[in-house]
Scaffold this active site. Structure first.
Site, PDB file in Angstrom:
ATOM      1  CD  GLU A  58      -3.328  -2.713   7.445  1.00 38.91           C
ATOM      2  OE1 GLU A  58      -2.219  -2.981   6.970  1.00 38.91           O
ATOM      3  OE2 GLU A  58      -3.944  -1.663   7.196  1.00 38.91           O
ATOM      4  CG  ASN A 107      -1.670   1.246   1.460  1.00 45.28           C
ATOM      5  OD1 ASN A 107      -1.815   2.049   0.536  1.00 45.28           O
ATOM      6  ND2 ASN A 107      -2.166   1.452   2.668  1.00 45.28           N
ATOM      7  CD1 TRP A 108       3.577   1.222  -2.889  1.00 45.98           C
ATOM      8  CD2 TRP A 108       3.851   2.653  -4.578  1.00 45.98           C
ATOM      9  NE1 TRP A 108       4.497   0.672  -3.752  1.00 45.98           N
ATOM     10  CE2 TRP A 108       4.675   1.530  -4.802  1.00 45.98           C
ATOM     11  CE3 TRP A 108       3.849   3.673  -5.526  1.00 45.98           C
ATOM     12  CZ2 TRP A 108       5.508   1.409  -5.922  1.00 45.98           C
ATOM     13  CZ3 TRP A 108       4.670   3.568  -6.649  1.00 45.98           C
ATOM     14  CH2 TRP A 108       5.494   2.451  -6.845  1.00 45.98           C
ATOM     15  CE  LYS A 109       0.486   3.452   4.870  1.00 48.18           C
ATOM     16  NZ  LYS A 109       0.299   3.558   6.291  1.00 48.18           N
ATOM     17  N   GLY A 161       2.910  -1.197   4.196  1.00 48.12           N
ATOM     18  CA  GLY A 161       2.909   0.218   3.830  1.00 48.12           C
ATOM     19  C   GLY A 161       4.306   0.671   3.443  1.00 48.12           C
ATOM     20  N   GLY A 162       4.980   1.325   4.384  1.00 49.62           N
ATOM     21  CA  GLY A 162       6.277   1.959   4.107  1.00 49.62           C
ATOM     22  C   GLY A 162       7.289   1.073   3.396  1.00 49.62           C
ATOM     23  CG  HIS A 190      -5.630   1.753   5.343  1.00 48.84           C
ATOM     24  ND1 HIS A 190      -5.196   2.679   6.264  1.00 48.84           N
ATOM     25  CD2 HIS A 190      -4.575   0.927   5.115  1.00 48.84           C
ATOM     26  CE1 HIS A 190      -3.934   2.415   6.578  1.00 48.84           C
ATOM     27  NE2 HIS A 190      -3.535   1.357   5.887  1.00 48.84           N
ATOM     28  N   GLY A 194       2.734   2.105  10.629  1.00 45.03           N
ATOM     29  CA  GLY A 194       3.646   3.236  10.429  1.00 45.03           C
ATOM     30  C   GLY A 194       4.383   3.656  11.695  1.00 45.03           C
ATOM     31  CD  GLU A 200      -2.737   5.413   6.911  1.00 45.97           C
ATOM     32  OE1 GLU A 200      -2.701   5.486   5.662  1.00 45.97           O
ATOM     33  OE2 GLU A 200      -1.806   4.931   7.595  1.00 45.97           O
ATOM     34  CB  SER A 223       5.653  -1.901  11.698  1.00 46.45           C
ATOM     35  OG  SER A 223       5.209  -0.583  11.980  1.00 46.45           O
TER      36      SER A 223
HETATM   37  C1  PEP Z   1      -0.567   0.040   5.929  1.00 50.18           C
HETATM   38  O1  PEP Z   1      -0.575   1.148   5.459  1.00 50.18           O
HETATM   39  O2  PEP Z   1      -1.502  -0.712   5.685  1.00 50.18           O
HETATM   40  C2  PEP Z   1       0.566  -0.383   6.780  1.00 50.18           C
HETATM   41  C3  PEP Z   1       0.506  -1.546   7.348  1.00 50.18           C
HETATM   42  O3  PEP Z   1       1.611   0.504   6.910  1.00 50.18           O
HETATM   43  P1  PEP Z   1       3.070   0.184   7.511  1.00 50.18           P
HETATM   44  O4  PEP Z   1       3.533  -1.118   6.910  1.00 50.18           O
HETATM   45  O5  PEP Z   1       3.930   1.342   7.077  1.00 50.18           O
HETATM   46  O6  PEP Z   1       2.938   0.073   8.997  1.00 50.18           O
END
Ligand code: PEP
Length: 248
Positions: free
Chosen positions: A163, A8-10, A229-230, A93, A169, A95, A208
């Site tokens: 999640e 997920n590049w957000k 994500g990241g 999600h 994050g 967010e 993470s």
């Molecule tokens: C996400 O955005 O779904 C996520 C899990 O982010 P991260 O891996 O950066 O914690």
């Protein structure tokens, strides 16, 4: 079904980020791989579709509106994502639930929209730190499962991503025991809701995930993939995560 490794590049990625997808697609060509998905900003879908065509990488959107079209300025429909080359869309999600106040009922409507357009949905659920600390984790997850996953969900049209919000994050990953406990609870609740169809729906962990912890998470009981994500932004990190997947 194969494990699903989804990125997920957000709200990250300009056209120059295509080089990361080129590197990813080239590295995976001809290899035995889990299912691999990249969800870039919708602005990049068309630019990336040729890059992934001859590779095992699939593209997805990060959210969609429940309606097919209409007066909804700034929104994107599931049909538009499909038209731009997506096979999946992430819905619910945390967010989106926080920034855009999306309710579980809206998330369910988005999942239905995804299916209407021919996309599979990744439906996200997860508790906050405070909810976990006060012993309400299972109630929160149960309410999100009941409200966000439509009754017609199947293993073909849906994956569910657990999640924990405190792990997204933050660099804080849930322990293997925490993940296994939450996944067992989620699986039981999904089966109670959907019956046999719920048994094969893939349960992903997100929060993470990085090269150093991916293998342990992907081999934890009840984990059918990860939502990243990241660490999905750089091909080298994402490839190292993909390498941790189970291939049987
Ligand atoms: C996400 O955005 O779904 C996520 C899990 O982010 P991260 O891996 O950066 O914690």
């Amino acid at each position: 079904m194969k494990q699903l490794i989804a990125g997920n590049w957000k709200m990250n990625g300009l056209l120059a980020a295509k080089a990361e997808v080129v590197a990813l697609a080239n590295a995976l060509k001809g290899r035995a791989v889990p299912e691999v998905l990249v969800c870039p900003p919708a602005t990049l879908l068309r630019a990336l579709i040729d890059t992934v065509e001859q590779s095992p990488v699939r593209l997805g959107g990060q959210s969609c509106h429940a309606k097919e079209s209409g007066a909804h300025t700034g929104d994107i429909s599931a049909e538009m994502l499909k038209d731009a080359g997506a096979s999946y869309v992430i819905v619910g999600h945390s967010e989106r639930r926080t920034d855009h106040k999306e309710s579980s009922a809206e998330v369910a409507a988005q999942a239905n929209a995804a299916w209407r357009a021919g996309l599979a949905a990744i439906i996200c659920i997860g508790e906050t730190d405070a909810e976990r600390a006060s012993g309400r984790m299972q109630d929160v997850l149960a309410a999100q499962i009941d409200g966000s996953i439509p009754a017609a969900a199947t293993a073909q049209n849906t994956a569910v991503a657990y999640e924990p919000i405190w792990a997204i994050g933050t660099g804080k990953t849930a322990s293997r025991a925490d993940i296994e406990e939450a996944h067992a609870f989620i699986r039981a609740r999904i089966e109670a809701k959907l019956g046999a169809a719920g048994r094969a729906i893939r349960l992903l962990y997100g929060g993470s995930v990085k090269p150093s912890n991916a293998k342990e998470i992907l081999h934890a009981k009840g984990v059918d993939g990860v939502l990243v994500g990241g660490a999905s932004l750089k091909a080298s990190d994402f490839l190292a995560i993909i390498d941790g997947a189970k291939l049987d």
